[in-house]
Scaffold this active site. Structure first.
Site, PDB file in Angstrom:
ATOM      1  N   CYS B 161      18.619 -45.218  14.828  1.00 18.82           N
ATOM      2  CA  CYS B 161      18.181 -44.013  15.546  1.00 18.82           C
ATOM      3  C   CYS B 161      19.144 -43.568  16.635  1.00 18.82           C
ATOM      4  CB  CYS B 161      16.786 -44.240  16.112  1.00 18.82           C
ATOM      5  SG  CYS B 161      15.687 -44.921  14.854  1.00 18.82           S
ATOM      6  N   HIS B 294      14.405 -40.707  24.688  1.00 14.80           N
ATOM      7  CA  HIS B 294      14.272 -41.151  23.304  1.00 14.80           C
ATOM      8  C   HIS B 294      12.810 -40.917  22.889  1.00 14.80           C
ATOM      9  CE1 HIS B 294      15.329 -43.244  19.692  1.00 14.80           C
ATOM     10  NE2 HIS B 294      14.487 -44.227  19.902  1.00 14.80           N
ATOM     11  N   HIS B 331      10.453 -37.922  14.700  1.00 15.47           N
ATOM     12  CA  HIS B 331      11.637 -38.759  14.884  1.00 15.47           C
ATOM     13  C   HIS B 331      12.544 -38.548  13.680  1.00 15.47           C
ATOM     14  CE1 HIS B 331      14.424 -41.708  15.930  1.00 15.47           C
ATOM     15  NE2 HIS B 331      13.651 -42.717  16.260  1.00 15.47           N
TER      16      HIS B 331
END
Lengths: 387, 404
Positions: B161, B294, B331
């Site tokens: 990620c 994040h 995400h």
């Protein structure tokens, strides 16, 4: 300020041999690891280059490391061997001044296959396996086991994945960002990968014959190589053995089909020409795959006529990070003064090419270049010079 | 580190096929997480932030046979990259030396899964190379390079990620250290069954749209997309008359060395990355005006992240807005770093703070933190952070600044 980058440690886990001294000896003798399957279940007549002996217990130390996948284990074993070879403790890349640059073309294939088979059959994923499937699993496991907390990256560049990671690590050292960097790559071979090669007709019928006029395909392989890279001055100050100086190079790209090999060898030659200046050995990317071999032979005939060429994929098999092992071959050539032969090559496909065959060429190698060719038009050369 | 200029943006997200639709969706506080339609999934979660229509024009410039073989990730990448190059005013002659740095984690897995199914069921009697050529994650970089004529150095990063935050960091380093004049930093990931089933099996997915920083947050929502930034030497940009949208002041890269999936409980890597980024940028914590977090919506991530921000910003955290774009776009895994860098540049440029949506009751312990409630608000910003944390503990923080 640009810092000179020294190669001070080599870690190899290969089908040919593991450990740098046995690997060098096997290369020099012209042996090939491409042979009948011993580990994966494919037809007995198949050719594959497998790493047979690989024990997690001998390298894994942490509790979370018990779930390590095979590709990560290959990378970790090579990293430990590289640190040993450099005369450094296993925590030498820990702390903010240590870096880690790894690569893998396909990552954890065996568990990906198991996971997707179950997903397609039952519609569910296995939570125990999933964390190991991220492409950066080797980066995670190696950083955990060796305590690397500084800059780290996982790179992928198809056939030039190993070269790409090594160059990223070398740039960290050259920029003065880290004092020691582990850099390399790992890939594994599975029965399914072999079958995909077979069914898509990219396999050689027998042993691979890189750069040979009769080359008909590659031999799937696996393995790992990791280098210890340090500032040259630091290596000298601690009395380390320096195999070679590595020239940082971001590489270049040429026009090419997205999914295939470039068609214009002259453009590759033009890009490589300056990097080949004064080179006494070329470590080729050729695997025995006709399209790649033809391209590379032509490019090298333009850019490096008369320079000895060796193609290690005839010895170690073909995989995405085989280039990391090719950089080891180049470092050994510079440090040991020999250009190893190319197993499988009898009659070079290009008359202008001096392919080393049968026996190693014992001669001083002031500089060696790994060509680093990959599909899609990317070129990631790695030049090593006498320190 | 010397600064690098951002001169072009591109984005394909669940909010729309370009930066304009992304900006509009952000301003409206719209949540793009909806029903999962791309494939069947029998698990506990059935939602995702899907890109509704992949731009068909994206494969222009490629031979038809190549265009047919592009993966979902490739199409997303190419559309975002083409938009960023147009936005930056990079004409074909100026493109030849441009470097391409990509963050990607799934590549053509969606297409490989289809090929796998055909082979298993016998619809294909043998594996076909044409169905598999798009699988490697490095292919998107080749697609962008070949279709747009960008023949500088090329690298593909895969640190889960944080992949494309690393691509932006690499572009800024190459420009800042004088190795390159212009680079395209890109992140791309399409949805696929493997990641969806994997995250669901880990019970990391919230069956409802994710609620970052909420007291009742219950996991992340998966999304897909691509984000692209043209990063350029400041003088080069000025000399060619390019509009400078923002500056990359610095980046920090660090690792937890702790666990394959869980973040370090005190966020050791995240903290090091944040501090390294501020150091590289020559910026003190007091100068930070906004944090694009994040902010995944998992119990662990958000707790660690707020803890790290509190450690670095101290009592100033009360006055620094923190928002999670994942509450709107899901995400997007390897694409998230670049998409969120695009969002952060938009915030710096327009002074419009993107909100954290779906957040009704924040975690009580974080009552002093401003998570930017819907509908967001206007506030002049000078310096902003964007953080990305990846599986395996690979953390990257970017420091971005308003151009003027």
């Amino acid at each position: 300020m640009i810092v000179d980058v020294a190669v001070t440690g080599l870690g190899v886990v290969s089908a040919l041999a593991s450990g740098v001294a046995p690997f060098a000896e096997a290369l020099r003798a012209g042996r090939s690891a491409c042979g009948p399957p011993r580990r994966i279940e494919v037809p007995a007549g198949a050719h594959v280059a497998e790493v047979v002996a690989l024990e997690a217990r001998s390298v894994v130390r942490s509790a979370v490391g018990r779930r390590i996948d095979r590709t990560s284990l290959l990378a970790l074993a090579a990293a430990c061997l590289a640190l040993d070879d450099a005369g450094l403790p296993h925590d030498a890349a820990g702390g903010p001044r240590g870096g880690l640059a790894l690569s893998s073309a396909f990552g954890n294939l065996s568990e990906t296959e198991t996971f997707v088979e179950r997903l397609l059959a039952r519609g569910t994923g296995n939570p125990l396996v999933f964390p190991n499937l991220v492409l950066n699993a080797p980066l995670g496991y190696v950083s955990i086991e060796l305590g690397v907390t500084g800059p780290s990256a996982m790179l992928n560049e198809q056939e030039a994945s190993g070269e790409a990671a090594i160059q990223w690590g070398a740039q960290l050292v050259a920029d003065g960002v880290v004092d020691v960097c582990l850099a390399g790559g790992a890939d594994e071979v599975t029965a399914m990968l072999w079958r995909i090669h077979q069914e898509t007709r990219t396999l050689a019928a027998g042993p691979p014959r890189p750069l040979d006029a009769a080359a008909r395909g590659a031999c799937p392989g696996e393995g790992a190589a990791v280098l210890v890279l340090e500032p040259l001055a630091r290596a000298r100050a601690r009395g380390a053995r320096v195999y070679a100086r590595l020239v940082p190079d971001p590489g270049f790209a040429v026009a090419a089909p997205v999914h295939g090999w470039p068609r214009d060898a002259e453009r590759i030659a033009a890009g490589l020409r300056a990097r080949l200046a004064g080179v006494d050995a070329v470590v080729a990317s050729a695997s025995g795959a006709p399209a790649l071999d033809a391209l590379e032979a032509e490019a090298l005939a333009y850019a490096a006529p008369g320079v000895p060429v060796t193609a290690p994929r005839g010895a170690i098999g073909d995989f995405g990070t085989a280039g990391a092992l090719a950089v080891v071959v180049a470092a050994l050539a510079v440090a040991g003064g020999f250009v190893p032969p190319t197993p499988g090559c009898r009659t070079p496909r290009h008359p202008g090419l001096d392919v080393v065959r049968s026996t190693a060429r014992e001669r001083p190698v002031r500089a060696a270049l790994v060509t680093g060719l990959a599909r899609g038009g990317i070129v990631r050369p790695v030049r090593l010079e006498e320190a | 580190m010397p600064v690098a200029a951002v001169t072009g943006l591109g984005a394909v997200t669940a909010l729309g096929p370009d930066v304009a639709s992304l900006a509009a969706g952000l301003a409206e506080g719209r949540c793009a997480i909806g029903p999962l339609t791309l494939f069947e999934h029998g698990g506990r979660c059935r939602i995702a932030a899907e890109v509704p229509d992949l731009p068909a024009s994206a494969s222009r410039g490629l031979p038809p046979a190549t265009a047919r073989r592009l993966s979902r990730s490739d199409r997303l990448a190419l559309a975002a990259a083409a938009e960023a190059c147009r936005h930056a005013g990079l004409e074909p002659p100026e493109r030849a030396g441009v470097a391409v740095y990509v963050g990607a984690s799934v590549g053509g897995m969606h297409e490989a899964e289809a090929a796998w199914r055909r082979r298993r069921t016998g619809a294909d009697h043998r594996w076909r190379l044409s169905r598999l050529v798009a699988t490697p994650v490095a292919v998107s970089a080749a697609v962008v390079s070949q279709a747009l004529g960008l023949f500088g150095p090329r690298a593909t990063f895969s640190t889960a990620c944080s992949s494309s935050a690393l691509a932006v960091a690499e572009a800024a380093a190459a420009i800042g250290r004088g190795r390159m004049r212009v680079a395209l930093a890109l992140g791309t990931d399409g949805l696929c069954r493997l990641t969806y089933a994997g995250f669901d099996a880990l019970q990391a997915l919230d069956p409802a749209p994710c609620r970052p920083f909420a007291a009742d947050r219950a996991g992340l929502s998966l999304g897909e997309g691509a984000g692209a930034l043209v990063v350029e030497d400041l003088e080069h940009a000025r000399a060619r008359g390019a509009r400078i949208l923002a500056l990359v002041l610095g980046a920090g890269i660090a690792a937890d060395a702790h666990h394959p999936t869980a973040p370090h409980p005190e966020g050791a890597g995240a903290l090091r990355a944040l501090r390294a980024a501020l150091d590289a940028a020559g910026v003190t914590p007091e100068a930070v005006d906004y944090v694009n977090a994040h902010g995944t919506g998992t119990r662990q991530n958000d707790a660690v992240e707020v803890g790290v921000l509190r450690t670095v910003l101290g009592t100033r955290l009360r006055r620094v807005p923190v928002s999670s774009t994942k509450s709107q776009l899901g995400h997007t895994l390897a694409a998230a770093g670049a998409i969120e860098a695009v969002v952060t540049v938009l915030a710096l440029e327009t002074g419009l703070l993107p909100p954290t949506v779906n957040l009704r009751t924040p975690e009580p312990a974080w009552g002093d933190v401003d998570f930017v409630p819907v509908p967001g608000r206007r506030q002049p910003l000078r310096i902003a952070l964007s953080s990305s944390y990846g599986f395996g503990g690979h953390d990257v923080t970017l420091v971005l600044a308003r151009a003027h």
